[in-house]
Design an enzyme around this catalytic site. Structure first.
Site, PDB file in Angstrom:
ATOM      1  N   ARG A 179       6.635   5.825   2.260  1.00 34.11           N
ATOM      2  CA  ARG A 179       5.281   6.720   2.401  1.00 34.11           C
ATOM      3  C   ARG A 179       4.500   6.350   3.495  1.00 34.11           C
ATOM      4  NH1 ARG A 179       2.034   8.106  -2.704  1.00 34.11           N
ATOM      5  NH2 ARG A 179       3.750   9.740  -3.196  1.00 34.11           N
ATOM      6  N   ASP A 237      -2.320  -1.525  -4.130  1.00 32.12           N
ATOM      7  CA  ASP A 237      -2.777  -0.549  -5.081  1.00 32.12           C
ATOM      8  C   ASP A 237      -1.585  -0.370  -6.037  1.00 32.12           C
ATOM      9  OD1 ASP A 237      -0.829   0.711  -3.322  1.00 32.12           O
ATOM     10  OD2 ASP A 237      -1.826   2.029  -2.361  1.00 32.12           O
ATOM     11  N   ILE A 270       1.089  -1.198   0.117  1.00 32.66           N
ATOM     12  CA  ILE A 270      -0.061   0.069  -0.179  1.00 32.66           C
ATOM     13  C   ILE A 270       0.870   1.312  -0.067  1.00 32.66           C
ATOM     14  CG2 ILE A 270      -1.703   1.124   1.187  1.00 32.66           C
ATOM     15  CD1 ILE A 270      -2.708  -1.357   0.318  1.00 32.66           C
ATOM     16  N   HIS A 271       1.005   2.181  -1.057  1.00 30.93           N
ATOM     17  CA  HIS A 271       1.558   3.292  -1.169  1.00 30.93           C
ATOM     18  C   HIS A 271       1.097   4.565  -1.853  1.00 30.93           C
ATOM     19  CE1 HIS A 271       2.289   1.826  -5.236  1.00 30.93           C
ATOM     20  NE2 HIS A 271       2.645   3.226  -5.324  1.00 30.93           N
ATOM     21  N   ARG A 272      -0.111   4.220  -2.299  1.00 34.52           N
ATOM     22  CA  ARG A 272      -0.698   5.547  -3.200  1.00 34.52           C
ATOM     23  C   ARG A 272      -1.288   6.487  -2.362  1.00 34.52           C
ATOM     24  NH1 ARG A 272      -0.688   5.322  -8.530  1.00 34.52           N
ATOM     25  NH2 ARG A 272      -0.620   3.203  -9.753  1.00 34.52           N
TER      26      ARG A 272
END
Length: 316
Positions: free
Chosen positions: A243, A284, A210-212
């Protein structure tokens, strides 16, 4: 021919390697790394393990705002192009490095090859969509991965120099996945570096990334995602993106997550192994979605629904 290839992130090196193996049989290639994504895994071992050509030039641009980062890349790329006077400049995908390379070459009247041309999300709020659309507009040869990509370009009246050459990511995944079985499972588990404790060897897992921004721009969203992971029937191996790390650390200080194995980001071969053998991937990442498809692993995509009515590009 002499070709200058510009890449800026680890996935682009992996894709470029598949093409470079063929180009270098007959032509001269100069590989330029902008340094857009500094990755501690981009060490000597990374290039040797994956049989990837080492960059001839590293601009070391690093992070920054979109404008500052792109501008600094263009300055460095211009120096290389003026010195080398290549027949073509080649770029991949949709990073700021891609756009910087393409604009710089266009100003110097150097023909541009865009690999992975024609891909569209039709969400112009995404920096990646802006980069790929603008790069396609000024490219000379547009190498598309699919028929859909060719049709996307046709809708935008781009038809000259367009070729469906197949998906270079597929080439890379198939090439490197053959190397996975050279090592036992313990080898890959030994590479898992737990953020808060040791990671046990397990027989079944989900793999999550998960990074967006849409998933990590608030702690409440990250909390909701982690709560969902915690309820799954099998442990979740979760390589934590930089992030996401601070938010995850804050939540782990407040709550106990017994079903999630928080680990450092993985190298490419390690990631392929854990994706290939996962019960399911949860991500994502557009690149990882494609890799799961190629490796025949089920995938759940964690993205916000988008209304495309005001974001779609004109067809003429």
């Amino acid at each position: 021919m002499k070709i200058v290839t510009v890449v800026g992130a680890r996935p682009q090196f992996i894709k470029a390697a598949a093409v470079s193996r063929v180009i270098r049989e007959k032509h001269k290639e100069i590989l330029v790394h902008t340094g857009q994504h500094y990755d501690t895994n981009m060490s000597e071992v990374f290039f040797e393990e994956l049989h990837i050509p080492k960059p001839d030039v590293n601009l070391g641009v690093g992070s920054g705002t979109h404008a500052r980062q792109t501008a600094e890349m263009m300055i460095g790329i211009e120096d290389v192009l003026v010195c080398e006077k290549p027949d073509y400049l080649m770029v991949y995908g949709d990073t700021n490095s891609t756009l910087a390379g393409a604009i710089t070459a266009a100003k110097l009247h150097i023909p541009i090859i865009h690999v992975e041309a024609g891909l569209r999300s039709y969400n112009m709020l995404m920096p990646e969509e802006q980069n790929r659309v603008l790069t396609d507009r000024i490219s000379t040869l547009l190498f598309c991965p699919t028929d859909v990509a060719v049709e996307n370009l046709k809708k935008e009246s781009i038809v000259d120099g367009v070729f469906n050459v197949g998906d270079v990511m597929c080439d890379a995944v198939l090439y490197y996945s053959r190397l996975l079985e050279q090592n036992p499972p313990e080898y890959y588990f030994s590479h898992l570096q737990g953020l808060w404790g040791d990671i046990p060897t397990i027989n079944e897992w989900y793999l999550a990334t998960i990074h967006r921004a849409e998933n990590t721009d608030s702690i409440s969203k990250v909390k909701e995602i982690l709560e969902a992971f915690e309820k799954l029937d099998t442990p979740v191996i979760f390589p934590v993106h930089p992030r996401t790390k601070s938010l995850v650390a804050e939540l782990c200080g407040q709550y106990q997550y017994k079903n999630i194995l928080f680990v450092q980001p993985l190298g490419y071969l390690d990631m392929l192994y854990f994706v290939k053998h996962a019960k399911k991937a949860i991500t994502d990442s557009g690149g990882l979605q494609k890799e799961t498809y190629i490796l025949d692993t089920a995938c759940v995509t964690v993205r916000d629904p988008v209304s495309y009515t005001h974001l779609t590009l004109p067809t003429t």
